[in-house]
Design a protein around this motif. Structure first.
Motif, PDB file in Angstrom:
ATOM      1  N   TYR A  93      39.669  47.107  33.602  1.00 49.58           N
ATOM      2  CA  TYR A  93      38.981  47.283  34.878  1.00 49.58           C
ATOM      3  C   TYR A  93      39.857  48.151  35.773  1.00 49.58           C
ATOM      4  O   TYR A  93      41.081  48.041  35.737  1.00 49.58           O
ATOM      5  N   ARG A  94      39.210  48.989  36.587  1.00 48.38           N
ATOM      6  CA  ARG A  94      39.928  49.857  37.532  1.00 48.38           C
ATOM      7  C   ARG A  94      39.097  49.981  38.799  1.00 48.38           C
ATOM      8  O   ARG A  94      37.897  50.198  38.747  1.00 48.38           O
ATOM      9  N   PHE A  95      39.774  49.822  39.937  1.00 47.42           N
ATOM     10  CA  PHE A  95      39.107  49.998  41.220  1.00 47.42           C
ATOM     11  C   PHE A  95      39.989  50.839  42.128  1.00 47.42           C
ATOM     12  O   PHE A  95      41.177  50.549  42.251  1.00 47.42           O
ATOM     13  N   PRO A  96      39.405  51.833  42.764  1.00 54.02           N
ATOM     14  CA  PRO A  96      38.048  52.331  42.555  1.00 54.02           C
ATOM     15  C   PRO A  96      37.940  53.116  41.243  1.00 54.02           C
ATOM     16  O   PRO A  96      38.954  53.471  40.642  1.00 54.02           O
ATOM     17  N   ASP A  97      36.712  53.378  40.838  1.00 57.60           N
ATOM     18  CA  ASP A  97      36.479  54.115  39.593  1.00 57.60           C
ATOM     19  C   ASP A  97      37.067  55.517  39.648  1.00 57.60           C
ATOM     20  O   ASP A  97      37.561  56.023  38.655  1.00 57.60           O
TER      21      ASP A  97
ATOM     22  N   ALA B 140      43.891  54.376  41.763  1.00 60.41           N
ATOM     23  CA  ALA B 140      43.544  52.961  41.652  1.00 60.41           C
ATOM     24  C   ALA B 140      44.406  52.116  42.590  1.00 60.41           C
ATOM     25  O   ALA B 140      45.577  52.423  42.832  1.00 60.41           O
TER      26      ALA B 140
END
Length: 127
Positions: free
Chosen positions: A33-37, A41
C-alpha cells in the motif's frame, strides 16, 4: 465481542525513503500500500510482518534498553535462512551491525543490525 486480526506495527521515521530502502529493498518485504498514489509517499504498507510484545524495562539482546521513554519503542525481527550471510550483505551495504551472529540457547542463530532510524532489527534463523 469484536474479532481482531492482522495486527501490524507502524514505524515512525524521519526518513521514509531510507526506511523503505532498508525494509523493502534490503530485507525484501513487499510493498502492499502507498499513500498518496502519486507523488512522494507519506505512508507505505509492507507485507510479511507480524506483531510481538515485550516487557518494558528489560535490556534487549542487542544491549539497548527497552524503554519507550528512552526512545526505543520499536524492534523488528526478520527471519532468514543464513544469518551470517545476511548480516555480511547488510554490513557491506553500510548497515550498522549492533550484535554479531551467535547461536542462542533457545535454538536460533541471531544477530542485530540498526535500521536507518536506529531501531534494532533482529536477524535470525532457526538452528
Amino acid at each position: 465481542m469484536a474479532t481482531f486480526r492482522d495486527a501490524s506495527p507502524i514505524i515512525y521515521t524521519e526518513d521514509l525513503p531510507a526506511s523503505l530502502a532498508f525494509y523493502r529493498d534490503r530485507l525484501g518485504l513487499p510493498e502492499t500500500y502507498r499513500f498518496p498514489d502519486d507523488g512522494e509517499a507519506v505512508f507505505v504498507g509492507l507485507n510479511g510482518v507480524s506483531l510481538a510484545a515485550v516487557t518494558d524495562g528489560e535490556t534487549g539482546s542487542h544491549g539497548l534498553p527497552i524503554r519507550p521513554r528512552a526512545g526505543r519503542q520499536f524492534e523488528m525481527c526478520v527471519y532468514t535462512d543464513d544469518v551470517d550471510g545476511a548480516v555480511g550483505e547488510l554490513r557491506d551495504a553500510g548497515v550498522p551491525v549492533l550484535v554479531e551472529p551467535a547461536d542462542q540457547p533457545w535454538g536460533e542463530r541471531m544477530a542485530y543490525v540498526a535500521d536507518p532510524s536506529g531501531h534494532p532489527v533482529m536477524i535470525c534463523a532457526t538452528a
